[in-house]
Enzyme design. Structure first.
Site, mmCIF file in Angstrom:
data_model
loop_
_atom_site.group_PDB
_atom_site.id
_atom_site.type_symbol
_atom_site.label_atom_id
_atom_site.label_comp_id
_atom_site.label_asym_id
_atom_site.label_seq_id
_atom_site.Cartn_x
_atom_site.Cartn_y
_atom_site.Cartn_z
ATOM 1 N N VAL A 63 0.837 -1.199 0.000
ATOM 2 C CA VAL A 63 0.000 0.000 0.000
ATOM 3 C C VAL A 63 0.875 1.253 0.000
ATOM 4 O O VAL A 63 1.866 1.316 0.729
ATOM 5 C CB VAL A 63 -0.889 0.029 1.271
ATOM 6 C CG1 VAL A 63 -1.767 1.269 1.297
ATOM 7 C CG2 VAL A 63 -1.712 -1.228 1.371
ATOM 8 N N CYS A 64 0.497 2.246 -0.812
ATOM 9 C CA CYS A 64 1.139 3.557 -0.781
ATOM 10 C C CYS A 64 0.026 4.594 -0.727
ATOM 11 O O CYS A 64 -1.068 4.309 -0.266
ATOM 12 C CB CYS A 64 2.074 3.747 -1.971
ATOM 13 S SG CYS A 64 1.221 3.763 -3.564
ATOM 14 N N TYR A 65 0.275 5.808 -1.187
ATOM 15 C CA TYR A 65 -0.734 6.868 -1.150
ATOM 16 C C TYR A 65 -1.864 6.633 -2.144
ATOM 17 O O TYR A 65 -3.029 6.633 -1.800
ATOM 18 C CB TYR A 65 -0.099 8.229 -1.457
ATOM 19 C CG TYR A 65 0.888 8.674 -0.425
ATOM 20 C CD1 TYR A 65 0.465 9.269 0.754
ATOM 21 C CD2 TYR A 65 2.243 8.486 -0.624
ATOM 22 C CE1 TYR A 65 1.375 9.665 1.714
ATOM 23 C CE2 TYR A 65 3.162 8.886 0.334
ATOM 24 C CZ TYR A 65 2.721 9.476 1.502
ATOM 25 O OH TYR A 65 3.628 9.863 2.446
ATOM 26 N N GLY A 67 -1.428 4.266 -5.106
ATOM 27 C CA GLY A 67 -1.285 3.052 -5.903
ATOM 28 C C GLY A 67 -0.198 3.088 -6.950
ATOM 29 O O GLY A 67 -0.118 2.190 -7.785
ATOM 30 N N PHE A 92 -3.904 3.973 -0.136
ATOM 31 C CA PHE A 92 -4.597 4.203 1.124
ATOM 32 C C PHE A 92 -5.721 5.230 0.984
ATOM 33 O O PHE A 92 -6.756 5.118 1.640
ATOM 34 C CB PHE A 92 -3.615 4.652 2.213
ATOM 35 C CG PHE A 92 -4.293 4.919 3.521
ATOM 36 C CD1 PHE A 92 -4.766 3.863 4.294
ATOM 37 C CD2 PHE A 92 -4.488 6.208 3.967
ATOM 38 C CE1 PHE A 92 -5.427 4.108 5.494
ATOM 39 C CE2 PHE A 92 -5.148 6.461 5.166
ATOM 40 C CZ PHE A 92 -5.616 5.411 5.933
#
Length: 109
Positions: A63-65, A67, A92
């Site tokens: 998971v990042c900000y 995708g 996220f």
């Protein structure tokens, strides 16, 4: 599987309910402000220990900000021998909008 797959939040949630490992690669402050409940924060300092101690066959969701960065991290983990790696499309930010009750605050869980 030597590559990763991009998945929507709904599929990530289903994997999570089945025991998938969720790793968050955002900066520590963003992670502390809010993250997927039960996820583990990974950064350049902790990734080697994570890989060394991980079950390479366990489903792993990155998971990042939004995708984007998670795709590079997922590809890296796949290259390190992880057999089932996923990148969360929308990151996220999208997750939080769909599953607000499935988020936590604070540092590493």
């Amino acid at each position: 599987m030597s590559e990763f797959k991009r998945i929507p939040p709904e599929q990530a949630q289903a994997l999570r309910e089945q025991g998938a490992v969720v790793v968050d690669i955002r900066d520590p402050q963003s992670y502390a402000t809010g993250h997927i409940a039960g996820s583990r924060h990974l950064d350049n300092q902790s990734v080697a220990d994570f890989i060394r101690n991980a079950d390479l066959d366990a489903p792993t969701v990155v998971v990042c900000y939004h995708g984007n960065s998670s795709q590079n991290a997922a590809a890296y983990l796949a290259g390190q021998g992880f057999s089932e790696v996923y990148s969360l499309d929308g990151g996220f930010e999208l997750w939080r909008g769909i599953y607000p009750a499935e988020t936590s605050q604070g540092t590493s869980e």
